[in-house]
Scaffold this motif. Structure first.
Motif, PDB file in Angstrom:
ATOM      1  N   ILE A   1      19.623  -1.022   5.891  1.00  0.00           N
ATOM      2  CA  ILE A   1      19.362  -2.462   5.973  1.00  0.00           C
ATOM      3  C   ILE A   1      18.184  -2.769   6.882  1.00  0.00           C
ATOM      4  O   ILE A   1      17.845  -3.924   7.106  1.00  0.00           O
ATOM      5  CB  ILE A   1      20.614  -3.249   6.414  1.00  0.00           C
ATOM      6  CG1 ILE A   1      21.051  -2.870   7.833  1.00  0.00           C
ATOM      7  CG2 ILE A   1      21.745  -3.058   5.415  1.00  0.00           C
ATOM      8  CD1 ILE A   1      22.144  -3.772   8.393  1.00  0.00           C
ATOM      9  N   GLY A   2      17.542  -1.729   7.432  1.00  0.00           N
ATOM     10  CA  GLY A   2      16.332  -1.920   8.232  1.00  0.00           C
ATOM     11  C   GLY A   2      16.617  -2.622   9.541  1.00  0.00           C
ATOM     12  O   GLY A   2      17.639  -2.397  10.187  1.00  0.00           O
TER      13      GLY A   2
ATOM     14  N   ALA B   1      17.927  -4.982  12.120  1.00  0.00           N
ATOM     15  CA  ALA B   1      19.189  -5.727  12.092  1.00  0.00           C
ATOM     16  C   ALA B   1      19.745  -5.862  13.500  1.00  0.00           C
ATOM     17  O   ALA B   1      19.574  -4.968  14.339  1.00  0.00           O
ATOM     18  CB  ALA B   1      20.218  -5.015  11.212  1.00  0.00           C
TER      19      ALA B   1
ATOM     20  N   GLU C   1      17.228   0.821   0.166  1.00  0.00           N
ATOM     21  CA  GLU C   1      17.045  -0.270   1.117  1.00  0.00           C
ATOM     22  C   GLU C   1      17.689  -1.547   0.580  1.00  0.00           C
ATOM     23  O   GLU C   1      17.553  -1.872  -0.604  1.00  0.00           O
ATOM     24  CB  GLU C   1      15.558  -0.498   1.380  1.00  0.00           C
ATOM     25  CG  GLU C   1      14.868   0.697   2.031  1.00  0.00           C
ATOM     26  CD  GLU C   1      13.405   0.447   2.296  1.00  0.00           C
ATOM     27  OE1 GLU C   1      12.914  -0.676   1.989  1.00  0.00           O
ATOM     28  OE2 GLU C   1      12.726   1.364   2.804  1.00  0.00           O
TER      29      GLU C   1
ATOM     30  N   ASP D   1      18.442  -5.737   1.828  1.00  0.00           N
ATOM     31  CA  ASP D   1      18.235  -6.828   2.786  1.00  0.00           C
ATOM     32  C   ASP D   1      19.486  -7.703   2.796  1.00  0.00           C
ATOM     33  O   ASP D   1      19.812  -8.325   1.780  1.00  0.00           O
ATOM     34  CB  ASP D   1      17.011  -7.647   2.382  1.00  0.00           C
ATOM     35  CG  ASP D   1      16.658  -8.733   3.395  1.00  0.00           C
ATOM     36  OD1 ASP D   1      17.458  -8.952   4.336  1.00  0.00           O
ATOM     37  OD2 ASP D   1      15.602  -9.367   3.245  1.00  0.00           O
TER      38      ASP D   1
ATOM     39  N   LEU E   1      20.111 -10.034   5.409  1.00  0.00           N
ATOM     40  CA  LEU E   1      19.969 -11.097   6.409  1.00  0.00           C
ATOM     41  C   LEU E   1      20.439 -12.449   5.883  1.00  0.00           C
ATOM     42  O   LEU E   1      21.185 -13.168   6.563  1.00  0.00           O
ATOM     43  CB  LEU E   1      18.519 -11.183   6.877  1.00  0.00           C
ATOM     44  CG  LEU E   1      18.222 -12.242   7.949  1.00  0.00           C
ATOM     45  CD1 LEU E   1      19.058 -12.000   9.199  1.00  0.00           C
ATOM     46  CD2 LEU E   1      16.728 -12.255   8.295  1.00  0.00           C
TER      47      LEU E   1
ATOM     48  N   HIS F   1      14.927 -11.996  15.125  1.00  0.00           N
ATOM     49  CA  HIS F   1      15.033 -11.699  13.697  1.00  0.00           C
ATOM     50  C   HIS F   1      16.139 -12.520  13.029  1.00  0.00           C
ATOM     51  O   HIS F   1      15.948 -13.060  11.931  1.00  0.00           O
ATOM     52  CB  HIS F   1      15.317 -10.196  13.536  1.00  0.00           C
ATOM     53  CG  HIS F   1      15.574  -9.727  12.144  1.00  0.00           C
ATOM     54  ND1 HIS F   1      14.591  -9.655  11.177  1.00  0.00           N
ATOM     55  CD2 HIS F   1      16.717  -9.283  11.550  1.00  0.00           C
ATOM     56  CE1 HIS F   1      15.106  -9.181  10.059  1.00  0.00           C
ATOM     57  NE2 HIS F   1      16.393  -8.959  10.247  1.00  0.00           N
TER      58      HIS F   1
END
Length: 453
Positions: free
Chosen positions: A77-78, A80, A149, A151, A153, A185
């Motif tokens: 999820i990169g 975070a 990957e 995302d 968010l 973020h």
């Protein structure tokens, strides 16, 4: 490279840059492989996130390599926050790994683990990971794992909004201090859509922390938010730590609100929704929470300090809410995990739906004088704990469940080793400031007198 000292009570923390690093990318690769073995993840997936520390991309890539080499699939999820990682683990129903050193200085990095649905890792599992990671490299899996990957968010923000009644609020002016950490973020996604005037401080992601250290438990790291509240006439401020799983509150006067009192406010609210429910606190949360929970008809459970211990108690007792002195807040409707952002949303909703101020909400709560957390570097921890116990013998009830706690008539003293740093932490609380100060000074003189023992 791995130094055994990086394996702490709840997670991994260690220096990764400079002249004397404690672990590196090779160590992260070994930990990734060990994690897959201990969790039995060959042929299965887990979710991986990282904070903004400069070594994060390298360590995350190495961890992924180690895990995929043992046959696990990585859902990356990169960037975070830690509670965003808990959300992903809960949503995907898979174990999770967050590369972060939370509030530690910039030279550090670390790893937090969870089981599927953000459940806490067992202490025995962390010990097993440590042993395997420091042993001989395992043979590669017959079939290597994959990486993709994702995302999460926007879904994370939507989930938090779903958990808090945000309608009917008056328009607030809100400061948030990201401290160059992960709130820079997540806060725009969570707070940005709300009908509030939002003032951000240090929102750029920068793992060197150029403005102040990412630890709001230290009073000097709250000064910028306090000044901003007064300058802008804000209703309150939210101050986050490096990985944004903790949130401190500053009221409209620019005064810091004790996380224990935030715990009391949210506990009372949650007990209105779940009458007779259970609330979890840790050893050094203010006794003000005890009284609020008792008055609200709830049941209190006390845990050792630390997110894995509190989450285990949350699950064991199906607790509706939990809070720690360090501004970790745990919610049953967030898989029993800690999330500073959700606590911040609850406080915005409470203030926004009230006719008064943040300080008005706090004014009706029980009042105790607290020392705050005072840290000392001590070489011989057992000897110092024994010395404190001897000095307070016969004056209160003592136990060693979490460091040393002595409970007297209207006061308590706790001395415990840090779970994350080579420090001994002192916390004292009493009904009045004079008693607290006398107990604090007495205990501190013993601790620091033994600092060179």
């Amino acid at each position: 490279m791995i130094t055994p000292s990086i394996f702490k009570a709840n997670d991994i923390r260690g220096v990764v840059v400079g002249d004397d690093p404690e672990w590196d990318a090779a160590g992260a690769r070994a930990v990734g492989a060990a994690f897959v073995e201990v969790f039995g993840l060959a042929g299965r997936g887990f979710v991986l996130g990282r904070d903004m520390r400069t070594t994060g991309p390298e360590l995350a890539a190495a961890f992924s390599e180690g895990a995929m080499g043992q046959g696990a699939d990585v859902i990356d999820i990169g960037l975070a926050s830690t509670d965003q990682l808990w959300f992903a683990s809960g949503t995907f129903d898979v174990p999770g790994v967050q590369l972060t050193a939370s509030h530690n200085p910039a030279a550090y990095n670390g790893v937090k683990f969870c089981q599927a649905k953000a459940a806490p890792i067992e202490p025995e599992s962390l010990v097993a990971i440590a042993e395997l990671a420091q042993g001989a490299p395992p043979a590669p899996a017959v079939v290597a794992g994959s990486r993709r990957e994702v995302d999460v968010l926007a879904d994370y923000a939507a989930h938090l909004h779903h958990l808090v009644p945000l309608d009917g609020m008056r328009r607030l002016k809100v400061v948030y201090d990201a401290g160059n950490g992960m709130a820079g973020h997540t806060a725009p996604a969570v707070l940005g859509p709300l009908d509030i005037d939002l003032i951000g401080l240090f929102t750029e992601l920068d793992g060197s922390f150029p403005n102040h250290p990412p630890n709001p438990l230290e009073p000097q790291n709250l000064l910028d938010a306090q000044a901003a509240v007064r300058e802008h006439g804000a209703d309150l401020a939210l101050v986050f730590d490096g990985d944004a799983d903790r949130c401190f509150i500053v009221d409209e006067r620019g005064e810091v609100v004790s996380p224990s009192l935030i715990t009391a406010l949210i506990a009372r609210q949650e007990l209105e929704r779940d009458p007779g429910g259970t609330i979890v606190i840790n050893t050094i949360t203010s006794r003000a929470v005890d009284k609020v929970v008792a008055d609200a008809g709830g049941t209190m459970v006390v845990s050792k300090v630390g997110h894995t211990s509190v989450k285990a108690k949350m699950a064991q007792f199906d607790a509706v809410f939990g809070g720690e002195h360090s501004a970790h807040y745990y919610f049953r409707d967030f898989w029993g995990a800690d999330t500073g952002m959700l606590a911040g949303l609850h406080m915005l909703a409470m203030v926004g739906r009230s006719d008064g101020t943040m300080s008005d909400l706090v004014a009706g709560l029980p009042s105790f004088a607290a020392s705050g957390e005072i840290n000392s570097a001590v070489e011989d921890v057992p000897a110092v704990l024994d010395a404190v116990a001897a000095a307070f013998a016969g004056r209160g009830e003592a136990d060693r469940e979490d460091g040393l706690t002595i409970v007297g008539n209207g006061w308590w003293v706790n001395v415990r080793p840090s779970n994350t740093e080579p420090l001994l932490r002192l916390n004292v609380e009493a009904r009045d400031a004079d008693t607290m100060a006398a107990l604090r000074d007495e205990a501190l003189s013993i601790i620091r007198g033994g600092a060179d023992a």
